[in-house]
Design an enzyme around this catalytic site. Structure first.
Site, PDB file in Angstrom:
ATOM      1  N   GLU A  29       5.288   8.028  30.536  1.00 46.72           N
ATOM      2  CA  GLU A  29       4.060   8.393  29.827  1.00 46.72           C
ATOM      3  C   GLU A  29       4.240   8.649  28.457  1.00 46.72           C
ATOM      4  OE1 GLU A  29       2.517  11.353  33.435  1.00 46.72           O
ATOM      5  OE2 GLU A  29       2.858  12.256  31.544  1.00 46.72           O
ATOM      6  N   CYS A  78       3.926  11.348  20.985  1.00 46.61           N
ATOM      7  CA  CYS A  78       4.778  11.884  21.699  1.00 46.61           C
ATOM      8  C   CYS A  78       5.324  11.001  22.774  1.00 46.61           C
ATOM      9  CB  CYS A  78       4.283  13.356  22.580  1.00 46.61           C
ATOM     10  SG  CYS A  78       5.586  14.082  23.562  1.00 46.61           S
ATOM     11  N   CYS A  80      13.966  12.744  34.816  1.00 44.92           N
ATOM     12  CA  CYS A  80      14.919  13.248  33.793  1.00 44.92           C
ATOM     13  C   CYS A  80      15.813  14.158  35.085  1.00 44.92           C
ATOM     14  CB  CYS A  80      14.259  14.585  33.304  1.00 44.92           C
ATOM     15  SG  CYS A  80      15.250  15.422  31.985  1.00 44.92           S
ATOM     16  N   CYS A  83      14.583  21.445  34.636  1.00 45.36           N
ATOM     17  CA  CYS A  83      13.677  22.614  34.363  1.00 45.36           C
ATOM     18  C   CYS A  83      12.611  22.918  35.376  1.00 45.36           C
ATOM     19  CB  CYS A  83      13.319  22.348  32.852  1.00 45.36           C
ATOM     20  SG  CYS A  83      14.333  21.884  31.645  1.00 45.36           S
ATOM     21  N   CYS A 101       8.696  22.102  35.004  1.00 46.73           N
ATOM     22  CA  CYS A 101       8.523  20.721  34.323  1.00 46.73           C
ATOM     23  C   CYS A 101       8.212  19.777  35.350  1.00 46.73           C
ATOM     24  CB  CYS A 101       9.794  20.332  33.634  1.00 46.73           C
ATOM     25  SG  CYS A 101       9.302  18.555  33.030  1.00 46.73           S
ATOM     26  N   CYS A 145       2.734  17.287  31.301  1.00 49.24           N
ATOM     27  CA  CYS A 145       3.580  16.107  31.018  1.00 49.24           C
ATOM     28  C   CYS A 145       4.251  15.686  32.306  1.00 49.24           C
ATOM     29  CB  CYS A 145       4.668  16.575  29.764  1.00 49.24           C
ATOM     30  SG  CYS A 145       5.828  15.243  29.642  1.00 49.24           S
TER      31      CYS A 145
HETATM   32  S1  SF4 Z   1      11.614  20.023  30.333  1.00 48.00           S
HETATM   33 FE1  SF4 Z   1      11.404  18.430  31.703  1.00 48.00          FE
HETATM   34  S2  SF4 Z   1      11.752  16.315  30.900  1.00 48.00           S
HETATM   35 FE2  SF4 Z   1      12.395  18.079  29.546  1.00 48.00          FE
HETATM   36  S3  SF4 Z   1      14.662  18.300  30.008  1.00 48.00           S
HETATM   37 FE3  SF4 Z   1      13.513  19.576  31.154  1.00 48.00          FE
HETATM   38  S4  SF4 Z   1      13.329  18.641  32.921  1.00 48.00           S
HETATM   39 FE4  SF4 Z   1      13.685  17.219  31.489  1.00 48.00          FE
END
Ligand code: SF4
Length: 355
Positions: free
Chosen positions: A105, A118, A125, A129, A132, A346
């Site tokens: 994206e 962006c 990933c 987190c 997220c 996101c």
């Molecule tokens: S916010 Fe999401 S994309 Fe960014 S480092 Fe943490 S897990 Fe990865």
């Protein structure tokens, strides 16, 4: 992990990813094909200024050389699969397919001062987190420099306007894809490419300490944004597993080093989550943590993620938090949410397609 070095790829006799090559690398590649250095300049412009999709479009290059390139080089292009356009503010969210079919994206935000894109630096990933949506499927793979650039090139062509700012803040941890990120930054700011000033580029990290220090030593003029999200090690651990590897004190020392080495003011990103990190005490702790630093804080009312139970604080709580920081002379902005009417947080659009 894919191979990040286009020259190595070339030696392994796979087509070389020439859009990921810096100018000296492209010159060396063409020299091995018996071409003079000025050819590299011509081809670099076709790739990065005119942003062509095929070798045939390189009309001032001989047909013979175009045929050779067709066999020895790969011209990486990504394809737009879906675009959502916000009726509220013109924000556009793009879903792109990479050459191997994985989805990523990117987002275009229109501001008075210009167009900002962006981009994603990885498909998925591995930082996990808690707030997220991109973290939910884990890391698929890191992106090549060409695939990072392509997101900007395709969006610029789609809207027919210049892109003036780039933020590497979409899916992925850019510093977990460090070598490709550096190459991308060099190509993006090259005067014969899109020539975006380093000061108009922001890279966001969740806090990989060795890479923050290594990046500082490169003395680039980009802005580094740290995803802080909690005022103490204890709370940060609840939200960000990376805090178990690099604790808050180490991360803040690395940020101080970044500022001392580059002279660039740090940005701290703080997602406000109702009942988790938005209390009076959290604001006080944050003031104590940042009070003596030359920095900027972005407060971001968290985007609800369908799979998690996190909620945004109400406006009063957000304003109280902001005022507390301002009273302590900390520069702070509440990040205006862009495109609220299009696919949420996101990572959500990509998830919808099962990638
Ligand atoms: S916010 Fe999401 S994309 Fe960014 S480092 Fe943490 S897990 Fe990865």
């Amino acid at each position: 992990m894919h191979n990040t070095n286009p020259i190595i790829t070339e030696q392994m006799s796979e087509p070389a990813d020439i859009k990921s090559m810096t100018k000296p690398e492209l010159t060396a590649f063409l020299a091995r094909l018996g071409e003079k250095p000025f050819r590299a300049g011509q081809i670099f412009k076709w790739l990065h200024q005119r942003q062509v999709r095929s070798f045939e479009e390189m009309t001032d290059i001989s047909k013979d050389l175009r045929n050779v390139l067709q066999k020895t080089a790969q011209l990486t292009v990504i394809k737009s699969v879906e675009v959502q356009i916000s009726k509220q503010d013109g924000t556009r969210k793009y879903l792109f397919a990479l050459p191997d079919g994985h989805m990523i994206e990117s987002v275009l935000m229109k501001y008075k001062h210009g167009n900002s894109v962006c981009i994603s630096s990885q498909a998925g990933c591995r930082m996990a987190c808690r707030f997220c949506a991109s973290a939910i499927g884990g890391l698929v793979r890191s992106l090549h420099p060409s695939e990072m650039l392509e997101q900007i090139y395709r969006i610029g062509q789609d809207i027919g306007e210049r892109i003036s700012n780039v933020v590497v803040m979409g899916t992925g941890e850019p510093l977990d894809n460090y070598d490709n990120l550096l190459r991308f930054l060099e190509l993006l700011s090259d005067e014969h490419g899109l020539h975006i000033s380093q000061r108009s580029i922001t890279v966001s990290t969740c806090g990989l300490v060795p890479q923050i220090r290594a990046l500082a030593d490169r003395k680039l003029q980009i802005t580094l944004a740290l995803s802080l999200h909690a005022p103490s090690q204890e709370k940060r651990l609840l939200l960000m597993p990376v805090a178990a590897k690099y604790d808050l004190a180490q991360v803040m020392e690395a940020c101080d080093y970044y500022f001392a080495t580059t002279g660039r003011r740090m940005t701290f990103e703080y997602s406000l989550v109702h009942g988790v990190n938005d209390t009076e005490e959290d604001a006080e702790q944050l003031c104590a943590l940042l009070g003596n630093k030359n920095c900027h804080v972005n407060l971001i009312p968290v985007n609800p993620v369908r799979e998690r139970s996190f909620r945004q604080p109400d406006m009063n709580t957000t304003m109280r938090f902001k005022n507390k920081l301002e009273k302590n002379k900390i520069n702070v902005t509440i990040r205006r949410e862009m495109g609220r009417d299009i696919d949420g947080a996101c990572g959500q659009l990509r998830k919808k397609y099962g990638h």
